[in-house]
Design a protein around this motif. Structure first.
Motif, PDB file in Angstrom:
ATOM      1  N   LEU A 229      -5.812   4.540  -7.654  1.00 21.93           N
ATOM      2  CA  LEU A 229      -6.665   3.842  -6.685  1.00 21.93           C
ATOM      3  C   LEU A 229      -5.872   3.669  -5.390  1.00 21.93           C
ATOM      4  CD1 LEU A 229      -9.443   2.603  -6.369  1.00 21.93           C
ATOM      5  CD2 LEU A 229      -8.531   0.437  -7.188  1.00 21.93           C
ATOM      6  N   ARG A 230      -4.582   3.414  -5.537  1.00 15.20           N
ATOM      7  CA  ARG A 230      -3.643   3.332  -4.413  1.00 15.20           C
ATOM      8  C   ARG A 230      -2.544   4.361  -4.623  1.00 15.20           C
ATOM      9  NH1 ARG A 230      -1.599  -2.709  -4.662  1.00 15.20           N
ATOM     10  NH2 ARG A 230      -1.316  -2.089  -6.813  1.00 15.20           N
ATOM     11  N   ASN A 231      -1.757   4.612  -3.596  1.00 14.31           N
ATOM     12  CA  ASN A 231      -0.588   5.466  -3.754  1.00 14.31           C
ATOM     13  C   ASN A 231       0.361   4.865  -4.787  1.00 14.31           C
ATOM     14  OD1 ASN A 231      -1.582   7.006  -1.673  1.00 14.31           O
ATOM     15  ND2 ASN A 231       0.083   6.586  -0.247  1.00 14.31           N
ATOM     16  N   PHE A 232       0.922   5.696  -5.631  1.00 13.83           N
ATOM     17  CA  PHE A 232       1.987   5.204  -6.506  1.00 13.83           C
ATOM     18  C   PHE A 232       3.280   6.003  -6.317  1.00 13.83           C
ATOM     19  CE2 PHE A 232      -0.115   8.406  -9.165  1.00 13.83           C
ATOM     20  CZ  PHE A 232       0.954   9.084  -9.724  1.00 13.83           C
ATOM     21  N   ALA A 233       3.208   7.155  -5.656  1.00 13.62           N
ATOM     22  CA  ALA A 233       4.403   7.941  -5.379  1.00 13.62           C
ATOM     23  C   ALA A 233       4.177   8.801  -4.150  1.00 13.62           C
ATOM     24  CB  ALA A 233       4.760   8.824  -6.572  1.00 13.62           C
ATOM     25  N   CYS A 234       5.233   8.979  -3.368  1.00 11.10           N
ATOM     26  CA  CYS A 234       5.193   9.877  -2.219  1.00 11.10           C
ATOM     27  C   CYS A 234       6.423  10.774  -2.280  1.00 11.10           C
ATOM     28  CB  CYS A 234       5.186   9.091  -0.909  1.00 11.10           C
ATOM     29  SG  CYS A 234       3.623   8.237  -0.578  1.00 11.10           S
ATOM     30  N   LEU A 235       6.191  12.075  -2.279  1.00  9.48           N
ATOM     31  CA  LEU A 235       7.250  13.068  -2.387  1.00  9.48           C
ATOM     32  C   LEU A 235       7.458  13.725  -1.028  1.00  9.48           C
ATOM     33  CD1 LEU A 235       9.177  14.935  -4.019  1.00  9.48           C
ATOM     34  CD2 LEU A 235       7.174  16.336  -4.557  1.00  9.48           C
ATOM     35  N   CYS A 236       8.688  13.665  -0.532  1.00  9.49           N
ATOM     36  CA  CYS A 236       9.018  14.280   0.751  1.00  9.49           C
ATOM     37  C   CYS A 236       9.630  15.659   0.527  1.00  9.49           C
ATOM     38  CB  CYS A 236      10.016  13.401   1.512  1.00  9.49           C
ATOM     39  SG  CYS A 236       9.340  11.799   1.999  1.00  9.49           S
TER      40      CYS A 236
END
Length: 299
Positions: A229-236
């Motif tokens: 529902l929301r972001n839980f991880a962001c991969l750069c």
């Protein structure tokens, strides 16, 4: 909420009392709560309530917002079960796609010029919050080519609100979504570190997408967001010899390990989340899996 029972412990009398769930008396009770705490509950910044779509279209969007990745969000509410909530939301979503300049003007007024210039029109979202949904509703959203979340609510007592994601789709099959998600990071890795980094990025992608059926992948220039529902991880994209993943885990709850985990709250970085995880080898991906799961559970 799917058989969930909530109890209040009274340690003074060594008693346990069940807090009975209930529906709101009126729809606006739920709407008011969500709009007041929208960013905390949904990861969406509030823009407008009861937004008029004009005399020709003749409608009012319950809530308008912008999510963590810059995607426009329409939120529709129903007190109980209403078969029309999805079609109503899709009707407004079609209007929104035809009135992008109007929406960006609203964002500019509320959140500033910079945010308005970064609106992500490739993935507008519809969130339906209702007392319940039927199996036909769940089936219907899976047939649409839009990002739709069905969220069941319950009120407990006078001060507790429960939200449960019933269905979350991004408009395409998991296989198709995974194929779209991999190339940008894979290409960046190939330019920098070759096969090893390609494989590491693929392993991280596989783990994060595999945490649940409702995981969505949102591509931005500087990061890839994994969203429930929301972001839980962001991969750069890789930085020479490592990948950086940002998680929605409170760094205070983690035993930080230099070179592996870092508290970045208050520090500028791409993506969302206050815990930075540095990945250099497949072993690091294994070490990080409990953190991945904790962040997923909190989303």
């Amino acid at each position: 909420m799917s058989g969930l029972k909530l109890f209040r412990a009274d340690t003074t009398n060594s008693a346990m009392t069940e807090v009975m769930p209930r529906l709101a008396e009126i729809e606006t009770e739920v709407q008011g709560l969500v709009e007041a705490y929208m960013e905390t509950l949904l990861g969406v910044r509030f823009l407008a309530s009861e937004y008029s779509t004009g005399a020709v279209h003749g409608g009012r969007i319950d809530s308008l917002g912008l999510d963590e990745n810059g995607s426009p969000v329409i939120i529709e509410y129903k007190r109980g079960t209403d078969a029309g909530v999805i079609n109503q939301g899709l009707f407004y979503l079609a209007w929104l796609m035809d009135h992008r300049a109007e929406f960006e003007h609203l964002v500019r007024d509320r959140l500033g010029v910079t945010v308005a210039s970064q609106v992500l029109w490739s993935g507008p979202r519809l969130i339906c919050i209702a007392g319940d949904f039927t199996r036909y509703d769940v089936h219907a959203v899976r047939e649409h080519r839009r990002s739709i979340d069905l969220v069941r609510y319950r009120l407990f007592g006078s001060d507790l609100l429960g939200l449960e994601t019933v269905a979350s789709v991004s408009g395409g099959a998991q296989v198709a979504r995974r194929a779209r998600c991999q190339p940008p990071v894979a290409r960046a890795a190939a330019d920098i570190q070759g096969t090893a980094m390609v494989e590491l990025a693929g392993a991280v992608d596989e783990v994060l997408l595999g945490l649940g059926d409702g995981v969505k992948c949102v591509e931005r220039k500087t990061y890839r967001a994994y969203q429930r529902l929301r972001n839980f991880a962001c991969l750069c994209p890789p930085r020479r010899t490592k990948l950086l993943v940002y998680l929605k885990v409170d760094p205070k709850d983690v035993d930080l390990v230099p070179g592996f985990t870092r508290d970045v709250s208050g520090l500028g970085h791409h993506g969302t989340g206050d815990l930075e995880v540095q990945l250099r080898t497949p072993r690091d991906v294994e070490r990080a899996q409990d953190l991945f799961r904790s962040s997923y559970a909190a989303a």
